[in-house]
Write a protein that holds these residues in place. Structure first.
Motif, PDB file in Angstrom:
ATOM      1  N   ASP A 179       0.847  -1.178   0.000  1.00 57.95           N
ATOM      2  CA  ASP A 179       0.000   0.000   0.000  1.00 57.95           C
ATOM      3  C   ASP A 179       0.894   1.243   0.000  1.00 57.95           C
ATOM      4  O   ASP A 179       1.857   1.313   0.751  1.00 57.95           O
ATOM      5  CB  ASP A 179      -0.880  -0.018   1.249  1.00 57.95           C
ATOM      6  CG  ASP A 179      -1.743   1.210   1.321  1.00 57.95           C
ATOM      7  OD1 ASP A 179      -2.820   1.200   0.705  1.00 57.95           O
ATOM      8  OD2 ASP A 179      -1.327   2.200   1.972  1.00 57.95           O
ATOM      9  N   PRO A 180       0.563   2.241  -0.845  1.00 60.08           N
ATOM     10  CA  PRO A 180       1.433   3.425  -0.926  1.00 60.08           C
ATOM     11  C   PRO A 180       1.597   4.164   0.404  1.00 60.08           C
ATOM     12  O   PRO A 180       2.664   4.699   0.687  1.00 60.08           O
ATOM     13  CB  PRO A 180       0.726   4.329  -1.948  1.00 60.08           C
ATOM     14  CG  PRO A 180      -0.333   3.526  -2.590  1.00 60.08           C
ATOM     15  CD  PRO A 180      -0.547   2.284  -1.801  1.00 60.08           C
ATOM     16  N   ALA A 181       0.545   4.190   1.206  1.00 62.64           N
ATOM     17  CA  ALA A 181       0.660   4.878   2.503  1.00 62.64           C
ATOM     18  C   ALA A 181       1.624   4.119   3.411  1.00 62.64           C
ATOM     19  O   ALA A 181       2.460   4.709   4.098  1.00 62.64           O
ATOM     20  CB  ALA A 181      -0.709   4.996   3.158  1.00 62.64           C
ATOM     21  N   GLN A 182       1.505   2.804   3.396  1.00 63.69           N
ATOM     22  CA  GLN A 182       2.387   1.953   4.205  1.00 63.69           C
ATOM     23  C   GLN A 182       3.839   2.110   3.750  1.00 63.69           C
ATOM     24  O   GLN A 182       4.764   2.218   4.575  1.00 63.69           O
ATOM     25  CB  GLN A 182       1.925   0.487   4.069  1.00 63.69           C
ATOM     26  CG  GLN A 182       2.758  -0.521   4.841  1.00 63.69           C
ATOM     27  CD  GLN A 182       2.815  -0.182   6.341  1.00 63.69           C
ATOM     28  OE1 GLN A 182       1.894   0.428   6.879  1.00 63.69           O
ATOM     29  NE2 GLN A 182       3.900  -0.576   7.000  1.00 63.69           N
ATOM     30  N   PHE A 183       4.045   2.159   2.439  1.00 63.66           N
ATOM     31  CA  PHE A 183       5.389   2.310   1.896  1.00 63.66           C
ATOM     32  C   PHE A 183       6.007   3.621   2.389  1.00 63.66           C
ATOM     33  O   PHE A 183       7.177   3.681   2.749  1.00 63.66           O
ATOM     34  CB  PHE A 183       5.342   2.302   0.363  1.00 63.66           C
ATOM     35  CG  PHE A 183       6.701   2.288  -0.284  1.00 63.66           C
ATOM     36  CD1 PHE A 183       7.387   1.093  -0.455  1.00 63.66           C
ATOM     37  CD2 PHE A 183       7.301   3.463  -0.700  1.00 63.66           C
ATOM     38  CE1 PHE A 183       8.657   1.073  -1.041  1.00 63.66           C
ATOM     39  CE2 PHE A 183       8.558   3.460  -1.291  1.00 63.66           C
ATOM     40  CZ  PHE A 183       9.237   2.257  -1.455  1.00 63.66           C
ATOM     41  N   ARG A 184       5.200   4.650   2.445  1.00 65.46           N
ATOM     42  CA  ARG A 184       5.709   5.945   2.929  1.00 65.46           C
ATOM     43  C   ARG A 184       6.020   5.874   4.414  1.00 65.46           C
ATOM     44  O   ARG A 184       7.013   6.444   4.878  1.00 65.46           O
ATOM     45  CB  ARG A 184       4.714   7.056   2.612  1.00 65.46           C
ATOM     46  CG  ARG A 184       4.752   7.436   1.127  1.00 65.46           C
ATOM     47  CD  ARG A 184       3.682   8.402   0.721  1.00 65.46           C
ATOM     48  NE  ARG A 184       3.835   8.804  -0.677  1.00 65.46           N
ATOM     49  CZ  ARG A 184       3.480   8.086  -1.733  1.00 65.46           C
ATOM     50  NH1 ARG A 184       2.933   6.885  -1.567  1.00 65.46           N
ATOM     51  NH2 ARG A 184       3.673   8.523  -2.959  1.00 65.46           N
ATOM     52  N   LYS A 185       5.182   5.187   5.146  1.00 68.40           N
ATOM     53  CA  LYS A 185       5.420   5.046   6.589  1.00 68.40           C
ATOM     54  C   LYS A 185       6.799   4.450   6.847  1.00 68.40           C
ATOM     55  O   LYS A 185       7.523   4.857   7.749  1.00 68.40           O
ATOM     56  CB  LYS A 185       4.332   4.153   7.200  1.00 68.40           C
ATOM     57  CG  LYS A 185       3.774   4.718   8.477  1.00 68.40           C
ATOM     58  CD  LYS A 185       2.548   3.968   8.954  1.00 68.40           C
ATOM     59  CE  LYS A 185       1.448   4.977   9.264  1.00 68.40           C
ATOM     60  NZ  LYS A 185       0.138   4.415   9.373  1.00 68.40           N
ATOM     61  N   ILE A 186       7.152   3.480   6.032  1.00 67.10           N
ATOM     62  CA  ILE A 186       8.442   2.816   6.213  1.00 67.10           C
ATOM     63  C   ILE A 186       9.599   3.757   5.919  1.00 67.10           C
ATOM     64  O   ILE A 186      10.640   3.699   6.562  1.00 67.10           O
ATOM     65  CB  ILE A 186       8.532   1.579   5.276  1.00 67.10           C
ATOM     66  CG1 ILE A 186       7.477   0.558   5.672  1.00 67.10           C
ATOM     67  CG2 ILE A 186       9.925   0.970   5.269  1.00 67.10           C
ATOM     68  CD1 ILE A 186       7.396  -0.622   4.731  1.00 67.10           C
ATOM     69  N   ASN A 187       9.394   4.647   4.980  1.00 73.27           N
ATOM     70  CA  ASN A 187      10.531   5.414   4.469  1.00 73.27           C
ATOM     71  C   ASN A 187      10.642   6.870   4.897  1.00 73.27           C
ATOM     72  O   ASN A 187      11.714   7.462   4.785  1.00 73.27           O
ATOM     73  CB  ASN A 187      10.523   5.357   2.937  1.00 73.27           C
ATOM     74  CG  ASN A 187      10.985   4.000   2.442  1.00 73.27           C
ATOM     75  OD1 ASN A 187      12.154   3.660   2.581  1.00 73.27           O
ATOM     76  ND2 ASN A 187      10.049   3.208   1.924  1.00 73.27           N
ATOM     77  N   LEU A 188       9.553   7.458   5.370  1.00 73.80           N
ATOM     78  CA  LEU A 188       9.638   8.869   5.773  1.00 73.80           C
ATOM     79  C   LEU A 188      10.634   9.021   6.924  1.00 73.80           C
ATOM     80  O   LEU A 188      10.688   8.171   7.821  1.00 73.80           O
ATOM     81  CB  LEU A 188       8.261   9.372   6.227  1.00 73.80           C
ATOM     82  CG  LEU A 188       7.242   9.593   5.109  1.00 73.80           C
ATOM     83  CD1 LEU A 188       5.851   9.818   5.703  1.00 73.80           C
ATOM     84  CD2 LEU A 188       7.627  10.766   4.218  1.00 73.80           C
ATOM     85  N   ILE A 189      11.399  10.092   6.910  1.00 78.64           N
ATOM     86  CA  ILE A 189      12.361  10.353   7.984  1.00 78.64           C
ATOM     87  C   ILE A 189      11.593  10.421   9.307  1.00 78.64           C
ATOM     88  O   ILE A 189      10.548  11.088   9.389  1.00 78.64           O
ATOM     89  CB  ILE A 189      13.104  11.684   7.736  1.00 78.64           C
ATOM     90  CG1 ILE A 189      13.880  11.617   6.412  1.00 78.64           C
ATOM     91  CG2 ILE A 189      14.051  12.003   8.893  1.00 78.64           C
ATOM     92  CD1 ILE A 189      14.428  12.950   5.949  1.00 78.64           C
TER      93      ILE A 189
END
Ligand code: FES
Ligand code: FES
Lengths: 795, 157
Positions: free
Chosen positions: A403-413
């Motif tokens: 999921d794109p939101a999940q992917f961002r959660k993993i990678n956002l500083i």
């Protein structure tokens, strides 16, 4: 505790913030609501003459002959001038900056001499008693040309088959490479590599009020007063002075009401310089207002990038490396004085910005073409960096089935990782990506929307949800332009004066074009001094009146100008208390100012009305002690220093429905979560965001300056160039996180460009999300129905 | 000398007579001849709506009508309607909701909005958006304008 006395963000203390944080309506909006503003074209001066320009019909041509004979004899004509005549009064400029290593551009004249390098370049000026007479005479100018080869395509320009300015050697204005090292290895080892190429159309600002200037030369004083629709009066004062040979003290630039600017009105335009020169030549006031057609040909354009990007990702979804190759075309000259190298530079600086990878490589070329010039327009580089980052991030998530939101959660500083140094070298003081993402998902009811999306898909309705996280440059320090040698001020100043009536006049070097800076300054001043907001009058936009400063650009007005107002307000309050202490024979520390009165600090008992204080200080100082002199005018300045920029962060989401038969995109809703530090006026901040989002939507869906192969602009009018209209725009939901910058007492960061920075990426991702079931994808903005149908292989 | 005509019209309640060039459009006439600079020029080709004024009670694009065509007409501009307080409710709602930024589109926008209030029926947001789609605003993103009009129109309706 006095009004707004500590840093507004002082931890663990209760600070009376006064009006700061209140949605106060803008006092200066009243005149605009009644049509009683003062835009440049509304001004009338005795002996006012009007100029119209003869503009090149060719994209690249040598002028063999210009015949002014008939034009000179036309009704009402005062004079007709070519480039040589104007050059005697106006020195040419070269738009380079010391810190953009290797940037090059040829000298540019107010009126071109010998050669036209883009369609619309001014080649002669006709001054007449009315604009229509000047236009009539322009039509009588006869020209002979030798057409030259035209470079329109940026890839061709890079190959340098035809060199536009042979003396420069090639068509490369500027290039930059950045490499943290280890990028190749990271890609070789990565579990997943995704790659794509994004195209960003050329578009422009379309301020509803065209560029406008009225220059009034006084031969007796050798002085020049320029009324100009500009964002940066002091910068223009310096430029008029140096290029027209008038002592700076004799140049006054006044920016009254300005009908939209968005970065368009912060540059030096040849036709405006020519207008000022003509006023000197003719020793009378001369006015130029760009009509809509010439705005399209001569207001700066922006964007036009082709970007290849690769992303290396681990199978657990961690971003390991970014690899970027950006190409952008700027027309035949770099624009003075900010240069046209900044947008590409920003793309290199900001790509991958929200994420915590450490390996980054970028290559960027800025090339000349025979089209109108491009330069800094609202959000400079951000819409490109954000869209390509978010586009490739979504592609990676898709490839991993995440999921794109999940992917961002993993990678956002992480929110606790600050201060943080980004691979491009940028330093972040404190950002709040995770808080912002959580707030966004909650506000938009993300999972509910996902459920609805899959349900509707069964019924053949294709909705898409797109997310775009971002960082944004605001409150720039001298590192932005000053270090490169540009005489562009990174500091601003505010003067506050207590009037005898107890009113406070604020004079600030930051200008107003509708963002609400004057209202924000009134709120800050009232809060800092301790008076009600109706007692504050704000004056901006006059080099003869305000302290020196940079003006309005790069989301700096509230953060930098506002801090100067806050500091000046506190100093004025302190000086007022000195007067009160002398009047009351009390100690200053026992007193405070509240609601237009000097009060007892502890009991809050009213001691002196400020009108009384003003009366005594100005008219009866004889009643004060002999050694006491009141100082009821104070000036303070502020320069951000510790960080090159006060970065903000934000995240946007777009919900769209794509009609897969027609290719039409319907925008259903848009969300914007923004952390711009201390919010001075939530209503104005939200309106800045919304207006910015809509400009970003314009870029994503509608706006493009389309050129033919001969360098002719094909849609240079408001009927063919589409800007967003009320009917097709969605409602936009705004929400805020407040992480004040600790570099100032106020804690405010900028917000004016955030909407424009993030919206195109969010819309693009939403469209591609909608197209997912068809395995179709669009990456070239604007996403017209035709491009969408092509992606769907329907045309 | 270019072709000119004598015209007499009523502008904001005052009778005015002028000799005008045949090619002069109505907004140029109002702005340049009468000094009524509240009506703005955003495109001069009938797209943006900044020049909207009221002629004989109907809103028109002042850049698409010639001054000579207004001979004998009653013309109302932002200045006149402000003084007559006809726009008061809309102006108040626009102000409170910050439905303007630079204010360049605002006089035209208010003219279009006033036209909608005259219909005396409740309207949806979509209808408001459609009604003002001929008035471009580059600053606001339109939402606050829609909010302000909705408040005034549906408040009355
Ligand atoms: S100026 Fe008349 S519609 Fe734009
Ligand atoms: S407020 Fe600027 S165009 Fe509408």
């Amino acid at each position: 505790m006095g009004k707004a006395e500590l840093p507004l963000h002082a931890p663990g203390t209760q600070v009376d913030r006064g009006y700061i944080g209140e949605s106060v309506p803008r006092p200066n909006a009243q005149r605009l609501l009644q049509g009683r503003g003062a835009f440049i074209d509304d001004l009338r001066l005795p002996r006012l003459a009007h100029v119209a320009f003869f503009r090149s019909p060719h994209a690249h041509a040598r002028i063999k002959k210009l015949d002014f004979e008939k034009a000179r004899r036309a009704d009402g004509v005062i004079g007709v001038f070519d480039g040589r005549a104007v050059a005697e009064y106006c020195k040419p400029w070269v738009a380079v900056l010391g810190h953009l290593k290797g940037i090059k551009s040829p000298p540019q004249h107010a009126i071109a001499i010998e050669r036209a390098c883009w369609q619309g370049e001014a080649l002669a000026a006709v001054v007449a008693e009315s604009r229509s007479q000047a236009e009539d005479a322009v039509a009588l100018i006869e020209a002979e040309w030798e057409e030259l080869p035209v470079v329109v395509d940026m890839e061709e320009s890079l190959q340098n088959k035809t060199t536009i300015h042979p003396e420069l050697g090639d068509n490369i204005c500027f290039n930059r490479e950045l490499d943290t090292g280890g990028v190749e290895e990271a890609f070789a080892k990565a579990d997943v590599v995704v790659e794509d190429t994004f195209h960003f159309g050329r578009h422009t600002g379309v301020c509803l009020e065209g560029r406008a200037i009225l220059a009034d030369y006084n031969a007796a004083e050798h002085s020049l007063t320029v009324y100009q629709a500009t964002q940066a009066p002091h910068m223009m004062q310096d430029i008029f002075s140096r290029h027209l040979g008038i002592p700076e003290a004799n140049v006054r630039v006044i920016a009254k009401d300005v009908g939209g600017s968005f970065g368009i009105k912060v540059h030096v335009y040849p036709d405006e310089m020519a207008t000022a020169a003509l006023s000197i030549m003719l020793r009378r006031p001369v006015k130029f207002v760009a009509d809509r057609l010439e705005s399209f040909l001569s207001d700066i354009h922006a964007r036009e990038h082709r970007v290849k990007v690769r992303l290396a990702v681990s199978k657990t979804g961690e971003i390991v490396a970014f690899d970027l190759d950006d190409l952008t075309a700027i027309g035949p000259y770099s624009v003075y004085p900010r240069t046209s190298g900044i947008e590409g530079n920003q793309v290199v600086n900001l790509t991958g910005g929200p994420y915590r990878h450490q390996k980054y490589r970028a290559k960027m070329n800025v090339v000349f073409t025979n089209k109108n010039l491009t330069c800094q327009y609202r959000a400079v580089g951000h819409p490109i960096a954000v869209a390509l980052t978010e586009g490739i991030v979504d592609l990676a998530a898709q490839k991993l089935g995440m999921d794109p939101a999940q992917f961002r959660k993993i990678n956002l500083i992480a929110d606790d990782a600050y201060p943080y140094t980004f691979p491009s070298g940028l330093k972040f003081e404190q950002l709040s990506h995770h808080k912002a993402l959580d707030l966004l998902l909650k506000t938009m009811e993300y999972s509910k929307l996902r459920d609805e999306q899959s349900r509707l898909r069964q019924q053949g309705i294709y909705r898409g949800i797109g997310i775009a996280a971002m960082i944004e440059v605001t409150n720039p320090s001298p590192a932005f332009y000053g270090v490169g040698g540009a005489r562009i001020s990174a500091q601003d100043g505010a003067t506050l004066r207590l009037e005898p009536t107890g009113m406070v006049t604020v004079m600030c070097s930051v200008t107003e074009q509708g963002q609400g800076t004057e209202a924000a300054f009134a709120q800050i001043a009232a809060s800092a001094v301790g008076i009600s907001i109706d007692k504050v009058k704000v004056i901006t936009g006059d080099t003869g009146v305000t302290p020196y400063g940079g003006g309005t650009w790069a989301s700096r007005g509230a953060g930098i100008g506002g801090e100067a107002v806050l500091l000046a307000g506190r100093a004025l309050r302190s000086n007022m208390l000195d007067v009160a202490a002398a009047m009351l024979k009390m100690d200053k520390t026992e007193l405070d100012v509240e609601k237009n009165y000097v009060v007892n600090l502890l009991t809050r008992e009213k001691k002196i009305d400020l009108a009384e204080l003003g009366r005594v200080a100005y008219f009866r100082p004889d009643t004060l002690p002999l050694d006491f002199q009141s100082e009821l005018t104070v000036t303070r300045h502020y320069t951000p220093r510790q960080y090159a920029f006060a970065f903000t962060n934000g995240i946007q989401a777009s919900l769209v429905e794509v009609d897969v038969e027609t290719g039409f995109v319907q925008l259903l809703k848009h969300w914007c979560v923004e952390d711009s530090g201390t919010v001075i006026n939530p209503m104005l901040v939200d309106e800045q965001l919304r207006g910015g989002v809509v400009q970003g939507i314009g870029a994503a869906l509608f706006e493009e300056c389309v050129y033919g192969p001969d360098g002719q602009l094909l849609n240079g009018n408001l009927a063919d160039y589409l800007v967003p209209m009320a009917g097709e725009m969605p409602d936009i939901v705004c929400a805020h996180i407040e992480t004040p910058t600790r570099q100032s007492q106020l804690g405010a960061k900028g917000v004016g460009e955030a909407g424009t920075a993030g919206a195109p990426g969010a819309v693009m991702n939403a469209i591609n999300d909608a197209l997912l079931p068809f395995n179709a994808r669009v990456t070239a903005m604007p996403f017209t129905p035709e491009r969408i149908l092509k992606a769907l292989k329907k045309v | 000398m270019e072709h000119a005509n004598d015209i007499t019209l009523t502008v904001n309640g005052t009778r005015v007579s002028r000799r005008v060039p045949a090619r002069q459009h109505l907004v140029d006439f109002l702005r340049d001849e009468l000094g009524l600079t509240g009506s703005h020029i955003g495109c001069e080709h009938g797209v943006c709506g900044a020049c909207t004024v009221r002629v004989n009670g109907e809103i028109v694009r002042g850049c698409l009508m010639l001054a000579v065509q207004a001979d004998g007409c009653t013309v109302d501009t932002i200045e006149g309607l402000s003084d007559a307080k006809e726009l008061e409710a809309l102006q108040k709602a626009f102000h409170e909701r910050n439905a303007l930024q630079c204010g360049f589109c605002t006089p035209g926008m208010l003219m279009a909005a006033l036209d909608l209030t005259k219909k005396n029926t409740k309207v949806t947001r979509e209808e408001i958006r459609a009604h003002i789609s001929g008035n471009y605003c580059r600053c606001t993103g339109y939402q606050a304008i829609v909010d302000a009009i909705e408040e005034v129109v549906n408040g009355q309706g």
